[in-house]
Write a protein that holds these residues in place. Structure first.
Motif, PDB file in Angstrom:
ATOM      1  N   MET A 199       0.827  -1.207   0.000  1.00 51.29           N
ATOM      2  CA  MET A 199       0.000   0.000   0.000  1.00 51.29           C
ATOM      3  C   MET A 199       0.863   1.259   0.000  1.00 51.29           C
ATOM      4  SD  MET A 199      -2.695  -0.832   3.050  1.00 51.29           S
ATOM      5  CE  MET A 199      -3.263  -2.499   3.347  1.00 51.29           C
ATOM      6  N   ASN A 200       2.007   1.147   0.661  1.00 52.01           N
ATOM      7  CA  ASN A 200       2.875   2.313   0.869  1.00 52.01           C
ATOM      8  C   ASN A 200       3.968   2.429  -0.190  1.00 52.01           C
ATOM      9  OD1 ASN A 200       3.034   4.516   2.717  1.00 52.01           O
ATOM     10  ND2 ASN A 200       4.954   3.696   3.513  1.00 52.01           N
ATOM     11  N   GLY A 201       3.935   1.549  -1.204  1.00 51.81           N
ATOM     12  CA  GLY A 201       4.911   1.620  -2.287  1.00 51.81           C
ATOM     13  C   GLY A 201       6.178   0.833  -2.047  1.00 51.81           C
ATOM     14  N   GLY A 202       6.181  -0.030  -1.029  1.00 50.50           N
ATOM     15  CA  GLY A 202       7.368  -0.832  -0.727  1.00 50.50           C
ATOM     16  C   GLY A 202       7.140  -2.310  -0.963  1.00 50.50           C
ATOM     17  N   GLY A 203       7.913  -3.132  -0.294  1.00 50.25           N
ATOM     18  CA  GLY A 203       7.811  -4.582  -0.424  1.00 50.25           C
ATOM     19  C   GLY A 203       9.052  -5.232   0.143  1.00 50.25           C
ATOM     20  N   ILE A 204       9.100  -6.551   0.108  1.00 56.44           N
ATOM     21  CA  ILE A 204      10.292  -7.276   0.560  1.00 56.44           C
ATOM     22  C   ILE A 204      11.322  -7.297  -0.557  1.00 56.44           C
ATOM     23  CG2 ILE A 204      11.201  -9.482   1.391  1.00 56.44           C
ATOM     24  CD1 ILE A 204       8.532  -9.982   2.757  1.00 56.44           C
ATOM     25  N   ILE A 205      10.890  -7.732  -1.749  1.00 58.69           N
ATOM     26  CA  ILE A 205      11.713  -7.642  -2.957  1.00 58.69           C
ATOM     27  C   ILE A 205      10.816  -7.140  -4.079  1.00 58.69           C
ATOM     28  CG2 ILE A 205      13.350  -9.455  -2.265  1.00 58.69           C
ATOM     29  CD1 ILE A 205      11.884 -11.385  -4.139  1.00 58.69           C
ATOM     30  N   GLU A 207       8.848  -7.027  -7.717  1.00 60.07           N
ATOM     31  CA  GLU A 207       7.970  -8.020  -8.331  1.00 60.07           C
ATOM     32  C   GLU A 207       8.736  -8.979  -9.222  1.00 60.07           C
ATOM     33  OE1 GLU A 207       4.084  -7.865 -11.230  1.00 60.07           O
ATOM     34  OE2 GLU A 207       4.283  -6.319  -9.686  1.00 60.07           O
ATOM     35  N   ASP A 208       9.790  -8.482  -9.893  1.00 64.51           N
ATOM     36  CA  ASP A 208      10.571  -9.357 -10.776  1.00 64.51           C
ATOM     37  C   ASP A 208      11.671 -10.104 -10.032  1.00 64.51           C
ATOM     38  OD1 ASP A 208      12.460  -7.392 -10.287  1.00 64.51           O
ATOM     39  OD2 ASP A 208      12.623  -6.728 -12.367  1.00 64.51           O
ATOM     40  N   GLY A 209      11.764  -9.908  -8.724  1.00 62.08           N
ATOM     41  CA  GLY A 209      12.702 -10.664  -7.913  1.00 62.08           C
ATOM     42  C   GLY A 209      14.159 -10.277  -8.064  1.00 62.08           C
ATOM     43  N   THR A 210      14.419  -9.064  -8.570  1.00 60.23           N
ATOM     44  CA  THR A 210      15.817  -8.679  -8.804  1.00 60.23           C
ATOM     45  C   THR A 210      16.331  -7.618  -7.831  1.00 60.23           C
ATOM     46  OG1 THR A 210      15.179  -6.935 -10.382  1.00 60.23           O
ATOM     47  CG2 THR A 210      15.555  -9.157 -11.263  1.00 60.23           C
ATOM     48  N   GLN A 211      15.433  -7.006  -7.069  1.00 61.10           N
ATOM     49  CA  GLN A 211      15.825  -5.861  -6.249  1.00 61.10           C
ATOM     50  C   GLN A 211      15.321  -6.018  -4.813  1.00 61.10           C
ATOM     51  OE1 GLN A 211      14.410  -2.224  -7.941  1.00 61.10           O
ATOM     52  NE2 GLN A 211      15.537  -0.893  -6.538  1.00 61.10           N
ATOM     53  N   VAL A 212      16.148  -5.692  -3.853  1.00 60.40           N
ATOM     54  CA  VAL A 212      15.755  -5.721  -2.446  1.00 60.40           C
ATOM     55  C   VAL A 212      15.047  -4.412  -2.101  1.00 60.40           C
ATOM     56  CG1 VAL A 212      16.569  -5.837  -0.059  1.00 60.40           C
ATOM     57  CG2 VAL A 212      17.666  -7.238  -1.814  1.00 60.40           C
ATOM     58  N   LEU A 213      13.848  -4.533  -1.541  1.00 66.87           N
ATOM     59  CA  LEU A 213      13.072  -3.357  -1.150  1.00 66.87           C
ATOM     60  C   LEU A 213      12.845  -3.278   0.354  1.00 66.87           C
ATOM     61  CD1 LEU A 213      10.233  -3.489  -3.859  1.00 66.87           C
ATOM     62  CD2 LEU A 213      12.380  -2.205  -3.964  1.00 66.87           C
ATOM     63  N   VAL A 214      13.277  -4.299   1.080  1.00 66.44           N
ATOM     64  CA  VAL A 214      12.858  -4.450   2.466  1.00 66.44           C
ATOM     65  C   VAL A 214      13.359  -3.342   3.388  1.00 66.44           C
ATOM     66  CG1 VAL A 214      14.767  -5.894   3.330  1.00 66.44           C
ATOM     67  CG2 VAL A 214      12.433  -6.273   4.185  1.00 66.44           C
ATOM     68  N   ASN A 215      14.424  -2.654   2.994  1.00 64.11           N
ATOM     69  CA  ASN A 215      14.934  -1.558   3.841  1.00 64.11           C
ATOM     70  C   ASN A 215      14.722  -0.189   3.201  1.00 64.11           C
ATOM     71  OD1 ASN A 215      16.849  -2.059   1.857  1.00 64.11           O
ATOM     72  ND2 ASN A 215      18.593  -1.577   3.178  1.00 64.11           N
ATOM     73  N   SER A 216      13.824  -0.109   2.204  1.00 64.15           N
ATOM     74  CA  SER A 216      13.503   1.179   1.589  1.00 64.15           C
ATOM     75  C   SER A 216      12.697   2.020   2.572  1.00 64.15           C
ATOM     76  CB  SER A 216      12.699   0.969   0.305  1.00 64.15           C
ATOM     77  OG  SER A 216      11.398   0.481   0.614  1.00 64.15           O
ATOM     78  N   PRO A 217      12.675   3.342   2.402  1.00 59.66           N
ATOM     79  CA  PRO A 217      11.896   4.193   3.313  1.00 59.66           C
ATOM     80  C   PRO A 217      10.420   3.804   3.366  1.00 59.66           C
ATOM     81  CG  PRO A 217      13.388   5.531   1.995  1.00 59.66           C
ATOM     82  CD  PRO A 217      13.464   4.138   1.437  1.00 59.66           C
ATOM     83  N   GLU A 218       9.851   3.453   2.207  1.00 60.45           N
ATOM     84  CA  GLU A 218       8.433   3.098   2.171  1.00 60.45           C
ATOM     85  C   GLU A 218       8.155   1.820   2.971  1.00 60.45           C
ATOM     86  OE1 GLU A 218       9.591   5.454  -1.375  1.00 60.45           O
ATOM     87  OE2 GLU A 218      10.369   3.605  -0.467  1.00 60.45           O
ATOM     88  N   THR A 219       9.066   0.851   2.842  1.00 64.07           N
ATOM     89  CA  THR A 219       8.883  -0.406   3.567  1.00 64.07           C
ATOM     90  C   THR A 219       9.092  -0.205   5.061  1.00 64.07           C
ATOM     91  OG1 THR A 219       9.581  -1.701   1.652  1.00 64.07           O
ATOM     92  CG2 THR A 219       9.666  -2.784   3.792  1.00 64.07           C
ATOM     93  N   VAL A 220      10.137   0.503   5.422  1.00 63.70           N
ATOM     94  CA  VAL A 220      10.427   0.715   6.844  1.00 63.70           C
ATOM     95  C   VAL A 220       9.285   1.466   7.521  1.00 63.70           C
ATOM     96  CG1 VAL A 220      11.977   1.853   8.484  1.00 63.70           C
ATOM     97  CG2 VAL A 220      12.923   0.567   6.560  1.00 63.70           C
ATOM     98  N   GLU A 221       8.678   2.417   6.811  1.00 66.18           N
ATOM     99  CA  GLU A 221       7.520   3.126   7.376  1.00 66.18           C
ATOM    100  C   GLU A 221       6.370   2.155   7.641  1.00 66.18           C
ATOM    101  OE1 GLU A 221       4.737   7.070   6.503  1.00 66.18           O
ATOM    102  OE2 GLU A 221       5.811   6.118   4.829  1.00 66.18           O
ATOM    103  N   ALA A 222       6.136   1.228   6.705  1.00 63.41           N
ATOM    104  CA  ALA A 222       5.064   0.249   6.872  1.00 63.41           C
ATOM    105  C   ALA A 222       5.387  -0.739   7.988  1.00 63.41           C
ATOM    106  CB  ALA A 222       4.827  -0.492   5.557  1.00 63.41           C
ATOM    107  N   VAL A 223       6.635  -1.170   8.065  1.00 61.45           N
ATOM    108  CA  VAL A 223       7.048  -2.089   9.128  1.00 61.45           C
ATOM    109  C   VAL A 223       6.905  -1.415  10.493  1.00 61.45           C
ATOM    110  CG1 VAL A 223       9.054  -3.264  10.126  1.00 61.45           C
ATOM    111  CG2 VAL A 223       8.547  -3.509   7.690  1.00 61.45           C
TER     112      VAL A 223
END
Length: 404
Positions: A199-205, A207-223
């Motif tokens: 919802m916040n524009g982040g994720g764990i990785i 969609e194509d499985g090539t990039q780590v998103l888990v420590n992005s600002p959007e993900t950290v805000e959601a976590v």
């Protein structure tokens, strides 16, 4: 030692190996299904064997706790069963590692399937699993608790801020406003926390499985949003041990007012505490953004090392029939025609149907099980108070980077 005695001992040894490994004999299909399916699966086995007396089904019951690793070990061992129920998100990893066989020749009436369900288990233009169950989660709430707290049960929270405010209002002595999961089988927390990232524009990785998103600002805000329910005392003190089943029990005991769950919890709540006036809401979202959910569910796979793959395909084809899908699943079936069965007309299921278009498949990656474990370990470090969300997700990112 007499030859007859030796033969008896050898036969006994073979039987032990067969039972412990899931090995099937000629004309026999060993089917692993989770314990929540057991009663319905046994009925379907009886029905199947009446139609196919030449095939014997050896039904073996699994449990969801530790299941991803157990299935992976079985698939890699060379002594796998013939049919296994697995979550959709695991299938493409098996396909990419040549652990299962394609099932395109078993699929009938492709147009009758929810397209996303088939997409989930398709890799390299082949179908590697037969989906029979689809689902997304929503938020179940106690309408009576809402009234007690001065909240309107007809207008449950829609946004993150509203969810926090409601959780605070509902939390009182001996009662937690909103329960999150932080323990048990890893998938419980993935299914409940990853939608907030999306919802916040982040994720764990990616969609194509090539990039780590888990420590992005959007993900950290959601976590941070997710774990703060525990940090701020809105989620129960037992959160570190709690999975979805534990949260359901707390809701039934009326010590939790809201929690995320699938429709599979509704009947248990009605049966065990019929006094609860149950409400269901879509998962709240950040202001100005859409909700999201993991499109979950289960598929049948046939291992590459199945002893009787032809008979296994006959069973899978039978279980994939619309009527049988509708009988087996305790959420929604993957076939559109099966959704027309009377059991899916319950008004309380309408919110779950509303969530389905917002459901997304988890990223397909051969190391998805290990990737989610790294993320889950980070969540636990936050809940334990050992690390702040950014530090924990940085640590998870380092582990995940090595797995991509």
């Amino acid at each position: 030692m007499k030859n007859s005695t030796i033969k008896t001992m050898l036969a006994g040894a073979v039987s032990v190996v067969a039972l412990s490994s899931g090995m099937a004999f000629a004309g026999e299909v060993v089917w692993w299904t989770p314990n929540f399916n057991e009663a319905r699966a046994r009925e379907l086995v009886t029905k199947f064997q009446e139609a196919h007396p030449e095939i014997t089904v050896n039904l073996q019951i699994t449990t969801t706790d530790g299941l991803p690793q157990r299935v992976l070990t079985a698939l890699q061992s060379g002594a796998a069963p013939d049919v296994i129920d697995v979550q959709h998100g695991w299938v493409n990893g098996y396909a990419q590692n040549n652990l299962v066989i394609p099932l395109d020749d078993v699929l009938q009436d492709r147009e009758d399937y929810v397209p996303a369900a088939l997409d989930y288990v398709t890799f390299d233009n082949q179908l590697w699993g037969m989906p029979y169950r689809i689902e997304s989660i929503a938020v179940i709430y106690n309408r009576g608790h809402f009234t007690e707290a001065g909240l309107d049960p007809e207008n449950p929270p829609q946004t993150w801020d509203e969810l926090v405010a409601a959780g605070e209002a509902l939390t009182r002595d001996g009662r937690s406003g909103f329960a999150i999961t932080g323990g048990g089988e890893v998938g419980n927390t993935i299914f409940r926390s990853m939608p907030f990232m999306w919802m916040n524009g982040g994720g764990i990785i990616s969609e194509d499985g090539t990039q780590v998103l888990v420590n992005s600002p959007e993900t950290v805000e959601a976590v941070t949003f997710y774990t703060d329910f525990y940090k701020n005392g809105i989620s129960p003190s037992s959160t570190l041990e709690n999975d979805g089943t534990a949260n359901r029990r707390l809701f039934i005991a009326e010590t939790v007012s809201m929690y995320q769950a699938g429709q599979f919890d509704v009947n248990s709540i009605k049966t065990e505490n019929p006094n609860i006036d149950i409400g269901v809401m879509t998962i709240p979202h950040p202001e100005g953004k859409d909700t999201a959910a993991v499109l979950g569910g289960w598929s049948f796979v046939v291992p590459a090392d199945a002893k009787n793959p032809d008979e296994a395909k006959v069973l899978v084809g039978f279980l994939a029939e619309a009527e049988n899908q509708g009988a087996l699943t305790d959420t929604f079936p993957a076939r559109l025609s099966a959704m027309e069965l009377p059991r899916f007309d319950d008004p309380i299921l309408q919110v779950y149907k509303q969530m389905l278009p917002f459901g997304r498949p988890a990223p397909a990656h051969p190391n998805w099980v290990q990737i989610t474990q790294a993320y889950f370990d980070g969540i636990q470090r936050i809940l334990l108070g050992d690390e702040d969300p950014q530090t924990a997700m940085d640590g998870a990112a380092e582990e995940i980077e090595a797995l991509l």
